[in-house]
Scaffold this motif. Structure first.
Motif, PDB file in Angstrom:
ATOM      1  N   PRO A   1      36.941  29.597  33.170  1.00 53.21           N
ATOM      2  CA  PRO A   1      36.171  28.497  33.763  1.00 53.21           C
ATOM      3  C   PRO A   1      36.907  27.160  33.705  1.00 53.21           C
ATOM      4  CG  PRO A   1      35.254  29.130  31.634  1.00 53.21           C
ATOM      5  CD  PRO A   1      36.336  30.111  31.935  1.00 53.21           C
ATOM      6  N   ILE A   2      36.784  26.406  34.785  1.00 52.55           N
ATOM      7  CA  ILE A   2      37.386  25.076  34.829  1.00 52.55           C
ATOM      8  C   ILE A   2      36.683  24.171  33.822  1.00 52.55           C
ATOM      9  CG2 ILE A   2      37.698  23.027  36.310  1.00 52.55           C
ATOM     10  CD1 ILE A   2      38.008  24.994  38.651  1.00 52.55           C
ATOM     11  N   GLU A   3      37.453  23.440  33.082  1.00 51.75           N
ATOM     12  CA  GLU A   3      36.989  22.477  32.083  1.00 51.75           C
ATOM     13  C   GLU A   3      36.287  23.122  30.908  1.00 51.75           C
ATOM     14  OE1 GLU A   3      35.308  19.028  34.047  1.00 51.75           O
ATOM     15  OE2 GLU A   3      37.371  18.714  34.721  1.00 51.75           O
ATOM     16  N   LYS A   4      36.137  24.400  30.921  1.00 52.11           N
ATOM     17  CA  LYS A   4      35.483  25.084  29.800  1.00 52.11           C
ATOM     18  C   LYS A   4      36.444  26.140  29.243  1.00 52.11           C
ATOM     19  CE  LYS A   4      31.459  23.030  29.989  1.00 52.11           C
ATOM     20  NZ  LYS A   4      31.400  21.873  29.075  1.00 52.11           N
ATOM     21  N   GLY A   5      37.690  25.816  29.259  1.00 50.43           N
ATOM     22  CA  GLY A   5      38.694  26.787  28.813  1.00 50.43           C
ATOM     23  C   GLY A   5      38.864  26.833  27.304  1.00 50.43           C
ATOM     24  N   PHE A   6      38.354  25.809  26.619  1.00 53.80           N
ATOM     25  CA  PHE A   6      38.685  25.778  25.195  1.00 53.80           C
ATOM     26  C   PHE A   6      38.093  26.917  24.374  1.00 53.80           C
ATOM     27  CE2 PHE A   6      39.474  24.230  20.927  1.00 53.80           C
ATOM     28  CZ  PHE A   6      40.844  24.041  21.058  1.00 53.80           C
ATOM     29  N   PRO A   7      36.868  27.360  24.691  1.00 51.96           N
ATOM     30  CA  PRO A   7      36.353  28.526  23.934  1.00 51.96           C
ATOM     31  C   PRO A   7      37.283  29.744  24.031  1.00 51.96           C
ATOM     32  CG  PRO A   7      34.576  27.460  25.126  1.00 51.96           C
ATOM     33  CD  PRO A   7      35.847  26.774  25.553  1.00 51.96           C
ATOM     34  N   VAL A   8      37.937  29.892  25.168  1.00 47.77           N
ATOM     35  CA  VAL A   8      38.885  31.018  25.282  1.00 47.77           C
ATOM     36  C   VAL A   8      40.029  30.808  24.289  1.00 47.77           C
ATOM     37  CG1 VAL A   8      40.478  32.257  26.807  1.00 47.77           C
ATOM     38  CG2 VAL A   8      38.337  31.293  27.730  1.00 47.77           C
ATOM     39  N   ILE A   9      40.500  29.571  24.198  1.00 46.50           N
ATOM     40  CA  ILE A   9      41.584  29.266  23.268  1.00 46.50           C
ATOM     41  C   ILE A   9      41.129  29.449  21.819  1.00 46.50           C
ATOM     42  CG2 ILE A   9      43.023  27.357  22.395  1.00 46.50           C
ATOM     43  CD1 ILE A   9      44.003  28.701  24.982  1.00 46.50           C
ATOM     44  N   GLU A  10      39.893  29.080  21.546  1.00 50.55           N
ATOM     45  CA  GLU A  10      39.386  29.276  20.176  1.00 50.55           C
ATOM     46  C   GLU A  10      39.378  30.749  19.796  1.00 50.55           C
ATOM     47  OE1 GLU A  10      35.748  26.912  20.340  1.00 50.55           O
ATOM     48  OE2 GLU A  10      36.563  25.779  18.632  1.00 50.55           O
ATOM     49  N   MET A  11      38.949  31.563  20.746  1.00 53.83           N
ATOM     50  CA  MET A  11      38.947  33.013  20.500  1.00 53.83           C
ATOM     51  C   MET A  11      40.372  33.498  20.269  1.00 53.83           C
ATOM     52  SD  MET A  11      38.531  35.951  23.364  1.00 53.83           S
ATOM     53  CE  MET A  11      40.248  35.683  23.794  1.00 53.83           C
ATOM     54  N   LEU A  12      41.261  32.986  21.120  1.00 53.55           N
ATOM     55  CA  LEU A  12      42.662  33.390  21.050  1.00 53.55           C
ATOM     56  C   LEU A  12      43.301  32.978  19.722  1.00 53.55           C
ATOM     57  CD1 LEU A  12      44.059  34.728  23.361  1.00 53.55           C
ATOM     58  CD2 LEU A  12      45.156  32.556  23.913  1.00 53.55           C
ATOM     59  N   LEU A  13      42.956  31.782  19.286  1.00 54.26           N
ATOM     60  CA  LEU A  13      43.516  31.283  18.035  1.00 54.26           C
ATOM     61  C   LEU A  13      43.070  32.133  16.853  1.00 54.26           C
ATOM     62  CD1 LEU A  13      43.260  27.406  18.448  1.00 54.26           C
ATOM     63  CD2 LEU A  13      45.352  28.747  18.122  1.00 54.26           C
ATOM     64  N   GLU A  14      41.830  32.596  16.918  1.00 55.36           N
ATOM     65  CA  GLU A  14      41.353  33.466  15.840  1.00 55.36           C
ATOM     66  C   GLU A  14      42.113  34.789  15.853  1.00 55.36           C
ATOM     67  OE1 GLU A  14      37.073  33.777  16.083  1.00 55.36           O
ATOM     68  OE2 GLU A  14      36.830  31.826  15.076  1.00 55.36           O
ATOM     69  N   GLN A  15      42.289  35.330  17.056  1.00 58.95           N
ATOM     70  CA  GLN A  15      43.016  36.604  17.147  1.00 58.95           C
ATOM     71  C   GLN A  15      44.476  36.422  16.728  1.00 58.95           C
ATOM     72  OE1 GLN A  15      41.951  37.296  21.241  1.00 58.95           O
ATOM     73  NE2 GLN A  15      40.572  38.971  20.673  1.00 58.95           N
TER      74      GLN A  15
ATOM     75  N   VAL B   1      42.689  39.385  29.631  1.00 60.01           N
ATOM     76  CA  VAL B   1      41.666  40.428  29.612  1.00 60.01           C
ATOM     77  C   VAL B   1      40.284  39.797  29.448  1.00 60.01           C
ATOM     78  CG1 VAL B   1      40.753  42.384  28.293  1.00 60.01           C
ATOM     79  CG2 VAL B   1      43.218  42.226  28.750  1.00 60.01           C
ATOM     80  N   ALA B   2      40.196  38.796  28.579  1.00 58.93           N
ATOM     81  CA  ALA B   2      38.884  38.200  28.291  1.00 58.93           C
ATOM     82  C   ALA B   2      38.404  37.288  29.412  1.00 58.93           C
ATOM     83  CB  ALA B   2      38.954  37.420  26.974  1.00 58.93           C
ATOM     84  N   ALA B   3      39.322  36.552  30.031  1.00 59.55           N
ATOM     85  CA  ALA B   3      38.861  35.481  30.919  1.00 59.55           C
ATOM     86  C   ALA B   3      39.425  35.554  32.335  1.00 59.55           C
ATOM     87  CB  ALA B   3      39.218  34.123  30.300  1.00 59.55           C
ATOM     88  N   GLY B   4      40.319  36.483  32.596  1.00 58.49           N
ATOM     89  CA  GLY B   4      40.967  36.509  33.903  1.00 58.49           C
ATOM     90  C   GLY B   4      40.058  37.018  35.013  1.00 58.49           C
ATOM     91  N   SER B   5      40.366  36.624  36.226  1.00 59.01           N
ATOM     92  CA  SER B   5      39.638  37.156  37.381  1.00 59.01           C
ATOM     93  C   SER B   5      40.172  38.560  37.671  1.00 59.01           C
ATOM     94  CB  SER B   5      39.883  36.262  38.596  1.00 59.01           C
ATOM     95  OG  SER B   5      41.250  36.357  38.978  1.00 59.01           O
ATOM     96  N   GLU B   6      39.427  39.295  38.449  1.00 54.28           N
ATOM     97  CA  GLU B   6      39.833  40.643  38.816  1.00 54.28           C
ATOM     98  C   GLU B   6      41.243  40.624  39.428  1.00 54.28           C
ATOM     99  OE1 GLU B   6      38.244  43.198  37.877  1.00 54.28           O
ATOM    100  OE2 GLU B   6      39.620  44.593  38.866  1.00 54.28           O
ATOM    101  N   GLU B   7      41.455  39.645  40.274  1.00 57.95           N
ATOM    102  CA  GLU B   7      42.733  39.533  40.961  1.00 57.95           C
ATOM    103  C   GLU B   7      43.885  39.263  39.969  1.00 57.95           C
ATOM    104  OE1 GLU B   7      41.895  36.842  44.171  1.00 57.95           O
ATOM    105  OE2 GLU B   7      44.030  36.924  44.724  1.00 57.95           O
ATOM    106  N   GLN B   8      43.616  38.341  39.061  1.00 60.28           N
ATOM    107  CA  GLN B   8      44.645  38.001  38.052  1.00 60.28           C
ATOM    108  C   GLN B   8      44.970  39.226  37.191  1.00 60.28           C
ATOM    109  OE1 GLN B   8      42.494  34.754  36.331  1.00 60.28           O
ATOM    110  NE2 GLN B   8      43.630  33.191  37.489  1.00 60.28           N
ATOM    111  N   LYS B   9      43.935  39.919  36.791  1.00 61.92           N
ATOM    112  CA  LYS B   9      44.155  41.095  35.947  1.00 61.92           C
ATOM    113  C   LYS B   9      44.995  42.129  36.683  1.00 61.92           C
ATOM    114  CE  LYS B   9      39.891  40.654  33.294  1.00 61.92           C
ATOM    115  NZ  LYS B   9      38.563  41.224  33.050  1.00 61.92           N
ATOM    116  N   LYS B  10      44.627  42.354  37.950  1.00 62.66           N
ATOM    117  CA  LYS B  10      45.348  43.355  38.747  1.00 62.66           C
ATOM    118  C   LYS B  10      46.803  42.966  38.940  1.00 62.66           C
ATOM    119  CE  LYS B  10      42.071  45.855  41.615  1.00 62.66           C
ATOM    120  NZ  LYS B  10      41.003  45.326  42.500  1.00 62.66           N
ATOM    121  N   GLU B  11      47.004  41.688  39.074  1.00 60.29           N
ATOM    122  CA  GLU B  11      48.370  41.241  39.344  1.00 60.29           C
ATOM    123  C   GLU B  11      49.242  41.286  38.092  1.00 60.29           C
ATOM    124  OE1 GLU B  11      48.820  37.283  41.046  1.00 60.29           O
ATOM    125  OE2 GLU B  11      50.879  37.335  40.254  1.00 60.29           O
ATOM    126  N   ILE B  12      48.652  40.852  36.994  1.00 60.48           N
ATOM    127  CA  ILE B  12      49.487  40.654  35.801  1.00 60.48           C
ATOM    128  C   ILE B  12      49.496  41.848  34.839  1.00 60.48           C
ATOM    129  CG2 ILE B  12      49.826  39.212  33.746  1.00 60.48           C
ATOM    130  CD1 ILE B  12      48.770  36.865  35.373  1.00 60.48           C
TER     131      ILE B  12
END
Ligand SMILES: Cc1cc2nc3c(=O)[nH]c(=O)nc-3n(C[C@H](O)[C@H](O)[C@H](O)COP(=O)(O)OP(=O)(O)OC[C@H]3O[C@@H](n4cnc5c(N)ncnc54)[C@H](O)[C@@H]3O)c2cc1C
Lengths: 394, 376
Positions: free
Chosen positions: B224-238, B98-109
């Motif tokens: 984002p390529i190579e900038k995925g860690f902030p997403v993981i940081e957010m995820l880890l907090e949640q 939800v936070a980082a997916g593309s429109e296509e990914q969201k629609k698919e998954i």
């Protein structure tokens, strides 16, 4: 004061060390000590039995007994040394229930006939005991037990249920308490019996939290037992159990075993890297290890003091209760802290290639919970210290 | 100020509690602990029908567009019931999509997650056993229009039933460890994915997942390529706060059941709850668990509002973990012998507490995080 052992004691200690060092090498795969693990598998039980037979041959199962029953009339200090060395090497071979609990009661209270009948067989490790005391509704308040023993000619007929009977599934004999007189105050109507396990006794397994089979439920259904199997006098069973607590009660064994575990864990910390450096260099880990080293050292000296007091003929209700709760609580804390230090690896069970120490701490952080309950809970120990040690009002 | 749940949240809580009482049971917990996949299809279908899998999903993708706080309500009830299902794993990955997916990914998954068709699993941890960027050694190398992933993931929940992994891999090795992390959505059936179960104290379906030359199309990169860690940081907090909710839910069971047992169980002619030492245990238990619960809600609210709360999350997880470990241990003590058996429920909580304390940050590393926040 002199904290040294005598030359004779030193020599005995070396003999114990030599023996147990060798026996340790024969441990089955995955063995890592612990009080109740001998009951958990065929391999562990076979290991226990093989050591027991060797100990019997050496006369080491009855160090403090009178010579007349095969003992060596050693003091509590020699017994303490034996217990310490054996536990340090995490070698089984001692039937705690036989040599520590029922034997002292027999020695103290039984008729000469019973002594002759049972003691040599205990010394020779011929029989395996279990302790049928606790009941579903008689735990801490053991004297409220309701298993009934009704006189019938030369026999008693027993009906009732025991629970938490450790090792009953491996044992061939049981010593148990039953109510012979329900009309008198609870401590005064209990009788102490010894018996082989045979028809009329049903054993049902109970699994411990970690799914292993250590303790059991034991049911007596019209179980007939001869009056000859009463230890002490009828209705005097409570006092017979009290006499039986006169064994070496310093808890040195659990201290020594954890000390060994700690030493092994320190080696692990030297070899294991976390965040690019050995765990052993991590200040927080060092602090935790140091704390256990400290607590184990002080507990060891306390244990020596308890045995010393006992060797002088003192009853040590408060001191031994302190040793009991301190060392068992220490064991629970230790196991939990080792899991904590290992992090995600700490909770892996034996069997995975990723598990450390054959999953020892995953197991021990559960198994150790039994130690602060069995043989008198921590709370009961503290009550005894308060009442008997400090003479606080009940 | 308003420190109460909304009416809707109270209703959700009630539904969840009812479901756990009527449909779930500790017998089922035991069955699923032994079960190789831990997934009971009919239960999974029911929670999908109840809309729980859709809570975190926006309405445009067939979700209910709920808030993080709504999830907290569910996690708490699940913790209380020792619920076993790939719910936690799926929801946590959903939050990332939800936070980082593309429109296509969201629609698919997302619609397929919402209706219960698709199970997700977070392939983050590795043999380094740490939850920071430096712990990630799994490599993803670009090769024309795809990436090739190689590495070992460890302690991976629910991999055994996952349809799709959220795999965290390194696409660049030089520079600070946080830079160069990329997230991938990897079909669990991809050739080269090898799953081996790990058995743990909590029987919580962890796995080793080896990625060996696993090919992933470039379109499967999440965020984002190579900038995925902030997403993981957010995820880890949640995830940390979701774990806290599970823990305080479990802790609630402990306090309630220890208290009622202390009232029933008599020794020496009196309920054990009449003895001072037991009373003090229970009083402390009540206090510390209550505190843990309120602080969990506070941290959850901060997350829900998008207010930076690195320190508070670390505090909540460290505290709830310690409290849960301490009071499950003392809970066993209050029950005495019966509390040490496999068949008694107390042990379910004791075992889970030992595991939960280590997930998404253990108390020691979280204290280090707090220290970093307060000692500038
Ligand atoms: C692993 C294990 C092995 C065992 N092996 C054997 C065995 O081989 N043979 C055998 O006979 N028994 C055995 N026991 C039983 C053991 O002795 C009892 O479990 C113990 O005495 C406690 O009794 P309970 O379990 O009924 O708990 P309870 O007595 O019901 O106690 C419950 C809680 O109340 C507390 N409490 C009770 N009374 C008081 C009080 N007056 N003041 C303050 N707190 C109090 C207790 O400390 C405990 O925290 C074993 C137990 C375990 C766990």
């Amino acid at each position: 004061m002199d904290f040294r052992l005598t030359p004779e004691q030193e020599a005995l200690k070396s003999a114990f060390e030599e023996f147990f060092k060798e026996e340790e090498k024969r441990a089955p795969e995955g063995w890592s000590g612990g009080m109740f693990s001998i009951f958990e598998s065929e391999e562990n039980w076979a290991y226990h039995r093989s050591v027991a037979e060797k100990l019997a041959k050496k006369g080491w199962l009855c160090l403090p007994w009178p010579k007349k029953y095969g003992g060596q009339e050693h003091s509590y200090i020699e017994q303490l040394i034996f217990n310490e060395v054996r536990a340090y090497y995490r070698v089984p071979g001692v039937d705690m229930w036989g040599s520590q609990i029922v034997a002292p009661s027999i020695l103290e209270c039984a008729s000469e006939e019973l002594k002759q009948e049972w003691l040599p067989r205990i010394a020779r490790a011929e029989i395996n005991w279990c302790q049928g005391w606790s009941e579903p509704n008689a735990g801490s308040d053991l004297a409220s037990l309701t298993t009934r023993a009704v006189e019938d000619g030369d026999d008693f007929v027993i009906n009732g249920q025991k629970i938490w009977t450790t090792g009953a599934h491996r044992a061939d004999h049981i010593f148990f308490l039953a109510r012979t007189d329900p009309t008198v105050p609870k401590h005064k109507g209990i009788t102490y019996f010894v018996s082989e396990i045979r028809e009329g006794i049903t054993i049902r397994p109970l699994l411990f939290m970690h799914s292993k089979h250590e303790y059991n439920e034991v049911f007596f259904d019209d179980f007939r037992i001869s009056k000859k199997n009463v230890v002490g006098q009828v209705n005097q069973g409570w006092y017979v159990t009290m006499a039986g607590i006169n064994f070496e009660r310093s808890m040195i064994g659990s201290v020594a075993e954890v000390k060994r575990d700690l030493e092994e864990f320190i080696e692990f910390c030297k070899e294991t890297k976390r965040n690019g450096q050995p765990l052993a260099k991590d200040p927080l880990t060092r602090h935790k290890l140091a704390e256990f080293a400290l607590e184990l050292e002080v507990a060891r000296q306390w244990a020596y003091y308890v045995a010393w007091l006992q060797s002088k003929g003192n009853l040590v209700p408060a001191e031994s209760s302190a040793a009991k709760y301190f060392s068992s609580e220490l064991t629970v804390r230790f196991a939990n802290t080792m899991v904590e230090i290992m992090g995600l690896y700490g909770t892996l069970k034996a069997g995975s290639k990723w598990a450390k120490f054959h999953g020892k701490y995953e197991d021990m952080c559960q198994a150790s919970l039994g130690t602060t309950i069995a043989g008198g809970t921590t709370e009961t120990m503290k009550n005894i210290i308060a009442w008997m040690g400090l003479k606080l009002p009940r | 100020m308003n420190l109460d749940f909304t009416e809707e949240q109270e209703a959700l809580k009630k539904t969840a509690r009812d479901f756990m009482t009527k449909t779930w049971s500790s017998a089922l917990v035991r069955e699923l602990e032994e079960h190789p996949t831990g997934l009971k299809e009919d239960i999974w279908r029911q929670i999908a029908e109840l809309g729980w899998l859709a809570v975190a999903i926006p309405e445009e993708y067939d979700g209910v567009g709920g808030r993080f706080m709504d999830l907290i309500v569910l996690f708490e009830e699940m913790g209380r019931a020792c619920f076993i299902a790939p719910f936690f794993s799926t929801v946590i990955c959903t939050l990332a999509i939800v936070a980082a997916g593309s429109e296509e990914q969201k629609k698919e998954i997302l619609p397929r997650v919402a209706n219960g068709e698709m199970v997700l699993s977070l392939a983050l941890a590795e043999p380094s056993a740490r939850y920071d960027a430096a712990g990630i050694a799994t490599r993803a190398a670009a090769n024309k229009d795809e990436y090739v992933i190689n590495g070992t993931k460890l302690f991976i929940h629910d991999a055994q039933v996952a349809h799709c992994f959220l795999c965290v891999a390194r696409t660049r090795t030089e520079g600070p460890p946080e830079d160069g992390i990329t997230l991938f959505l990897v079909d669990a059936k991809s050739p080269g994915v090898k799953i081996t179960p790990l058995h743990t104290i909590a029987d919580d379906k962890q796995n080793e997942v080896i990625f060996e030359n696993v090919k992933v199309a470039k379109g499967q990169v999440l965020g984002p390529i190579e900038k995925g860690f902030p997403v993981i940081e957010m995820l880890l907090e949640q995830a940390a706060i979701a774990k806290c909710a599970e823990m305080v839910g479990g802790a609630d069971w402990v306090i309630e059941n220890c208290t009622s047992y202390a009232k029933e169980r008599a020794q020496y002619g009196k309920p054990i709850g009449s003895y001072g030492i037991i009373q003090h245990y229970l009083a402390e238990m009540w206090t510390e668990i209550g505190i843990a619960k309120r602080f969990t809600y506070y941290a959850a609210w901060l997350l829900d509002q998008g207010i930076p709360c690195r320190k508070e999350v670390a505090m909540a997880k460290a505290w709830a973990s310690e409290v849960y470990k301490r009071w499950t241990r003392m809970g066993v003590q209050v029950f005495g012998g019966i509390g040490t058996t496999r068949e008694h429920d107390m042990g379910l909580y004791y075992r889970r507490a030992r595991q939960a304390a280590l997930l998404f940050g253990d108390p020691d590393s979280l204290r280090e995080k707090i220290a970093q926040e307060i000692i500038l």
